[in-house]
Design a protein around this motif. Structure first.
Motif, short mmCIF file in Angstrom:
data_model
loop_
_atom_site.label_atom_id
_atom_site.label_comp_id
_atom_site.label_asym_id
_atom_site.label_seq_id
_atom_site.Cartn_x
_atom_site.Cartn_y
_atom_site.Cartn_z
N GLU A 30 12.22 11.99 0.52
CA GLU A 30 11.64 12.36 -0.76
C GLU A 30 11.08 13.78 -0.70
N ASP A 31 11.31 14.53 -1.76
CA ASP A 31 10.72 15.87 -1.84
C ASP A 31 10.00 16.01 -3.16
N ASN A 32 9.02 16.93 -3.21
CA ASN A 32 8.39 17.22 -4.50
C ASN A 32 8.85 18.59 -4.99
N GLU A 92 26.05 16.80 -13.87
CA GLU A 92 26.78 18.03 -13.57
C GLU A 92 26.77 18.39 -12.08
N ASN A 93 25.62 18.22 -11.44
CA ASN A 93 25.52 18.68 -10.05
C ASN A 93 25.85 17.61 -9.02
N ILE A 94 25.37 16.43 -9.29
CA ILE A 94 25.63 15.36 -8.33
C ILE A 94 26.92 14.61 -8.68
N GLY A 103 13.35 18.80 -8.72
CA GLY A 103 13.80 17.57 -9.38
C GLY A 103 15.03 17.78 -10.24
N MET A 104 15.52 16.69 -10.83
CA MET A 104 16.73 16.81 -11.66
C MET A 104 16.54 16.10 -12.98
N ASN A 105 17.05 16.69 -14.05
CA ASN A 105 17.12 15.98 -15.31
C ASN A 105 18.49 15.30 -15.40
N GLY A 112 10.02 15.64 -8.54
CA GLY A 112 10.83 15.67 -7.33
C GLY A 112 11.81 14.53 -7.22
N THR A 113 12.42 14.43 -6.02
CA THR A 113 13.56 13.54 -5.85
C THR A 113 13.39 12.64 -4.64
N LYS A 114 13.71 11.38 -4.83
CA LYS A 114 13.70 10.45 -3.70
C LYS A 114 15.09 9.85 -3.57
N SER A 121 18.35 19.91 3.75
CA SER A 121 18.67 21.22 3.19
C SER A 121 18.58 21.20 1.66
N ASN A 122 19.10 20.16 1.03
CA ASN A 122 18.98 20.03 -0.43
C ASN A 122 17.52 19.94 -0.85
N ALA A 123 16.74 19.21 -0.06
CA ALA A 123 15.32 19.08 -0.38
C ALA A 123 14.62 20.43 -0.26
N PHE A 158 32.03 22.97 0.39
CA PHE A 158 32.65 22.68 -0.90
C PHE A 158 31.71 21.95 -1.84
N GLY A 159 30.43 22.07 -1.57
CA GLY A 159 29.46 21.49 -2.50
C GLY A 159 29.50 19.99 -2.55
N VAL A 160 29.92 19.37 -1.49
CA VAL A 160 29.89 17.91 -1.46
C VAL A 160 28.92 17.42 -0.40
N GLY A 161 27.98 18.29 -0.02
CA GLY A 161 27.03 17.97 1.04
C GLY A 161 26.31 16.65 0.80
N PHE A 162 25.88 16.46 -0.43
CA PHE A 162 25.16 15.23 -0.74
C PHE A 162 25.98 14.00 -0.41
N TYR A 163 27.29 14.09 -0.66
CA TYR A 163 28.13 12.90 -0.47
C TYR A 163 28.33 12.52 0.99
N ASP A 209 15.99 23.36 -0.61
CA ASP A 209 16.43 24.18 -1.76
C ASP A 209 15.59 23.84 -2.99
N ALA A 210 15.41 22.54 -3.20
CA ALA A 210 14.67 22.10 -4.39
C ALA A 210 13.21 22.57 -4.30
N LEU A 211 12.65 22.56 -3.09
CA LEU A 211 11.27 23.02 -2.90
C LEU A 211 11.18 24.52 -3.12
P1 ADP Z 1 25.23 21.92 -2.50
O1 ADP Z 1 23.87 21.65 -1.99
O2 ADP Z 1 26.13 22.58 -1.52
O3 ADP Z 1 25.25 22.58 -3.85
P2 ADP Z 1 25.29 19.06 -2.73
O4 ADP Z 1 26.38 18.07 -3.00
O5 ADP Z 1 24.55 18.83 -1.48
O6 ADP Z 1 25.93 20.48 -2.76
O7 ADP Z 1 24.30 19.05 -3.93
C1 ADP Z 1 24.76 19.26 -5.26
C2 ADP Z 1 23.64 19.70 -6.16
O8 ADP Z 1 22.79 18.61 -6.47
C3 ADP Z 1 22.73 20.75 -5.61
O9 ADP Z 1 23.25 22.03 -5.77
C4 ADP Z 1 21.47 20.57 -6.48
O10 ADP Z 1 21.64 21.19 -7.75
C5 ADP Z 1 21.47 19.07 -6.68
N1 ADP Z 1 20.58 18.43 -5.70
C6 ADP Z 1 20.92 17.79 -4.59
N2 ADP Z 1 19.83 17.33 -3.92
C7 ADP Z 1 18.74 17.68 -4.66
C8 ADP Z 1 17.33 17.49 -4.55
N3 ADP Z 1 16.78 16.85 -3.49
N4 ADP Z 1 16.53 17.99 -5.52
C9 ADP Z 1 17.06 18.64 -6.56
N5 ADP Z 1 18.37 18.85 -6.74
C10 ADP Z 1 19.23 18.38 -5.82
#
Ligand code: ADP
Length: 616
Positions: free
Chosen positions: A81-83, A94-96, A86-88, A174-176, A39-41, A125-130, A43-45
Motif C-alpha cells: 500500500e502507498d499513500n 486507461e493505465n491499468i 492514487g487512481m480515479n 493512495g493505492t493498496k 517502483s509503481n508505488a 512495455f508498460g506491463v510491469g504491473f501485470y 512513482d505514485a509517491l
Molecule cells: P509502467 O509503470 O511502466 O507505466 P505499469 O503496468 O507498472 O506500467 O503501470 C501502469 C500504470 O498504472 C502506471 O503508469 C500508473 O499510471 C498506474 N499505476 C500503477 N501502480 C500505481 C500506484 N501504486 N499508484 C498509482 N498509479 C499506479
C-alpha cells in the motif's frame, strides 16, 4: 455490464494474448513483481510530492509518504500500500486496464519464439504491473485519488478475460494492491524473503518502505547528493554496504554528468584490495545500475571495459527504462555513451592519483595492476594515457620503489639511446640474472618486469619518447665497448674455442657468441632477435599454451677465468673429451640460472665427473 454497482470490462483481444504470454511463458524471475510494485508505488509517491509543491488542497496532506507491505505466512497473502497520488476510474481503465504501447504483443511473441529471456523486458512495455500474475491468480486494487472530491474504487482481475471495477468507500489517499499467493510463490509470504528482495532492488528508494512495523530500506542514495555534502564516513559505509567488504575503499569518484550524450550520476570505488583473481574475473561483481534509484541490474559488466572491472559502485541514469535485458543493454546507445564517459573519467581519476597521491596510486597499482595493464592491449583509444600510468621497479632504485617510463627517461644519461628491461619472477631473481651484469657495472638503469602480465604488454610498446624499448634478455641490444670489456676483444684463440662451443652445442642453441654484457658470469643465454621473451614463453607453457620454445643464443664471457683456462686446455689438445663435457656443463648451468634445466640428475652426474677430474 453493471451488476450491484460492479462494472465488468473485457480485455481487448490483444491484451488477452499478452496476459496469457506473461502469465504462462515469459517470466524467469518471479521476484521482480515486487520490484515493479514498489517502483509503481514510488512513482505514485513522487507524483503526489510534486503536486504538493503547488497544491496543498489534497487528501491526507500531512501523512508521511511511505510504502507499506504486509504478508501473512499462514494465509499466504500479500499486500502493498502507498499513500501516493492514487487512481480515479479513468486511470484504472486507461493505465491499468490496457497495455498502452502498441507493438508490445508482436515483440513479446517474437521474443518467445526465439526463446530469449523476456522476463526482464516486461516493464519496458508498460506491463510491469501485470508481472504480479506470476505469483497470484487474482489481484485486488483498492485506490483513491489525491483529489479531495475523488471516490474510492476496487479493481479486481484474474488476468484472463476481464476485470471489474466497483466504487467503494475508501477514506485514505493512495493505492493498496493485495492478493493470495499461488502455490509456486509461497516464498513471498515470508518476511525474510521480502526483505531480501527489497534490499536487493529498492534499498535506495526515496521513501520509507515498511514491512509490518519495520522500516526495511536503510541506505540513502548518496550518489544523488552533492559530493561535498557527503561525509567520508557515510561514503565508506555505503561502499561496505554495496560490496560486503569490511574495509574502507582505497579511493572514490563521485560523478554527476550532464550533456556528453548521457545523463547519469555515479559513485565509484577502488576496493580495499583485489577480491578476485584474474582467472575468475567473470564471477566478480562490478557496477550496480539504477534507474531513478531503483536497481535494474546488480552487476552490469557492460558499463566498463574489462580492464577496469575491478571498480565497484553504482551508476544511476534516468535515460533507461526500469526493465532492460542484457541484450538490450549491450546494444543500448545510452549505455555505450555512459561506458565511454566512465572510462575517460576513471583514467583521469587514476592520473590524478598517480600525480598527487602517489602512495595511494601504488597501492591501487599493486592490487589491480595485473588487470588494469591489460587495457594496453585492448583500449587503443586510451593507450598513450595508459602507458603513462605504468610503473616498474628498476635496477637502480630501491626495492619496492616504482618508476614511470617518464621518470626513467628523465634519469637517462644523454648517451643512452635505448630503454632496457628485464623480466623475472621476483626482484631477487632479476638481480641475479647474468644478463644484468654489464648494466650494473656501468650503472645503466634497467626496468624490472616482475608482474607476469608485464611480459604480455611490454613487447607491444616498441618505444617511448622516441627511445626504443628493449629486453636485455635479447641478442640485439647495443652495448658499447667500455674500458672493462675492451680486453675481451675477440682473438684467434677465443674464436676457435667458440667454434668448439658451436660444434658441441649445435643441436641445443641457435648460436654461440662472445659476450659484451657479462662481467662476473662465464656464460649466459639470450633470446634471438625475433624470439619471444623467455618469461613469456614460460607463462604460456604454465597456462597450457603450446608455444615452441625458440632456441637461444649462448653468450660466452672470454674474460672469465674458467673460459681462459678452457682456452689453454684447448690449445694443448683441441679434441679433449673433458673440454666438451665442460662446455655442456656451462650451457646447462646457464639453463639452471634461468630455471629451464630439464634433467638435474644428468647435470649433477656430470658435475661429479668434472670434480673428480679436477681433484685427481
Ligand atoms: P509502467 O509503470 O511502466 O507505466 P505499469 O503496468 O507498472 O506500467 O503501470 C501502469 C500504470 O498504472 C502506471 O503508469 C500508473 O499510471 C498506474 N499505476 C500503477 N501502480 C500505481 C500506484 N501504486 N499508484 C498509482 N498509479 C499506479
Amino acid at each position: 455490464m453493471v451488476k450491484n454497482n460492479v462494472q465488468t470490462f473485457e480485455y481487448k483481444a490483444e491484451m488477452k494474448q499478452l496476459l496469457h504470454l506473461i502469465i504462462h511463458s515469459l517470466y524467469t524471475h518471479p521476484e521482480i513483481f515486487l520490484r515493479e510494485l514498489v517502483s509503481n508505488a514510488s512513482d505514485a509517491l513522487n507524483k503526489v510530492k510534486y503536486r504538493m509543491l503547488t497544491d496543498q488542497n489534497i487528501l491526507d496532506k500531512d501523512t508521511e509518504l511511505a510504502v507499506k507491505i504486509t504478508v501473512d505466512s499462514k494465509k499466504k497473502t500479500f499486500s502493498i500500500e502507498d499513500n501516493g497520488i492514487g487512481m480515479n476510474k479513468e486511470d484504472l481503465t486507461e493505465n491499468i486496464g490496457i497495455v498502452a504501447r502498441s507493438g508490445t504483443l508482436e515483440f513479446l511473441q517474437k521474443m518467445k519464439e526465439e526463446k530469449k529471456q523476456t522476463g526482464d523486458l516486461i516493464g519496458k512495455f508498460g506491463v510491469g504491473f501485470y508481472s504480479v500474475f506470476m505469483v497470484t491468480d487474482q489481484v485486488v486494487i483498492e485506490t483513491r485519488h489525491a483529489d479531495k472530491d475523488s471516490k474510492g474504487y476496487r479493481w479486481v482481475s484474474s488476468g484472463e478475460a476481464s476485470y471489474s471495477i466497483e466504487e467503494i468507500d475508501r477514506k485514505e489517499r493512495g493505492t493498496k494492491i493485495s492478493f493470495t499467493l499461488k502455490e509456486t510463490a509461497h516464498e513471498f509470504a515470508e518476511e525474510f524473503r521480502v526483505k531480501e528482495i527489497i534490499k536487493k532492488y529498492s534499498n535506495f528508494s526515496d521513501f520509507s518502505i515498511f514491512l509490518g512495523k519495520d522500516k526495511i530500506n536503510t541506505v540513502e542514495a548518496l550518489w544523488r547528493r552533492r559530493e561535498k555534502d557527503v561525509k567520508a564516513q557515510e561514503r565508506n559505509e555505503f561502499y561496505k554496504f554495496i560490496t560486503n567488504d569490511y574495509e574502507d575503499p582505497q579511493s572514490y569518484l563521485h560523478l554527476s554528468i550532464e550533456g556528453a550524450g548521457a545523463e547519469f550520476r555515479a559513485l565509484l570505488f577502488i576496493p580495499s584490495k583485489a577480491q578476485f583473481d584474474l582467472m575468475r574475473l567473470h564471477q566478480h561483481k562490478t557496477i550496480q545500475l539504477y534507474s531513478n534509484k531503483i536497481m535494474i541490474m546488480d552487476n552490469c559488466k557492460d558499463l566498463l571495459p574489462e580492464y577496469l572491472q575491478f571498480i565497484r559502485g553504482v551508476v544511476d541514469t534516468s535515460d533507461l527504462p526500469l526493465n532492460v535485458s542484457r541484450e538490450m543493454i549491450q546494444s543500448s546507445q545510452v549505455l555505450g555513451k555512459i561506458k565511454d564517459v566512465l572510462t575517460n573519467r576513471i583514467i583521469k581519476w587514476l592520473q590524478e592519483l598517480a600525480d598527487k597521491e602517489t602512495e595511494k596510486y601504488l597501492k591501487f597499482y599493486k592490487s589491480f595492476g595485473p588487470l588494469f595493464k591489460m587495457g594496453l592491449n585492448s583500449d587503443f583509444a586510451n593507450r598513450e594515457k595508459l602507458i603513462e600510468l605504468l610503473r616498474f621497479e628498476t635496477s637502480t632504485q630501491k626495492e619496492g620503489e616504482m618508476s614511470s617510463l617518464k621518470d626513467y627517461t628523465k634519469r637517462m644519461p644523454e648517451n643512452q639511446k635505448e630503454i632496457y628491461y628485464l623480466s623475472g619472477d621476483n626482484r631477487e631473481f632479476a638481480e641475479r640474472n647474468p644478463n644484468l651484469e654489464y648494466f650494473k657495472k656501468n650503472n645503466v638503469e634497467v626496468l624490472f618486469l616482475l608482474d607476469p602480465v608485464d611480459v604480455f604488454i611490454m613487447p607491444s610498446i616498441p618505444e617511448y619518447d622516441k627511445k626504443p624499448i628493449k629486453s636485455i634478455d635479447k641478442g640485439d641490444i647495443e652495448i658499447n665497448d667500455t674500458a672493462d670489456n675492451a680486453g675481451q676483444k675477440e682473438d684467434k684463440l677465443s674464436e676457435s674455442l667458440i667454434g668448439l662451443f658451436r660444434e658441441t652445442l649445435k643441436d641445443k642453441v641457435e648460436d654461440v657468441k662472445i659476450s659484451k654484457r657479462l662481467v662476473d658470469s662465464a656464460v649466459t643465454l639470450v633470446s634471438g632477435k625475433n624470439a619471444a621473451d623467455p618469461q613469456l614463453e614460460r607463462m604460456m607453457k604454465m597456462m597450457g599454451q603450446d608455444m615452441p620454445s625458440a632456441k637461444r643464443v649462448l653468450e660466452v664471457n672470454i674474460g672469465h677465468s674458467v673460459i681462459k683456462n678452457l682456452s689453454r686446455k684447448y690449445l694443448a689438445g683441441p679434441s679433449d673429451y673433458f673440454l666438451k663435457k665442460c662446455i655442456v656443463q656451462l650451457y646447462e648451468s646457464a639453463q639452471l640460472v634461468d630455471g629451464e634445466l630439464s634433467s638435474r640428475t644428468e647435470y649433477v652426474k656430470r658435475m661429479m665427473e668434472i670434480m673428480e677430474e679436477a681433484t685427481k
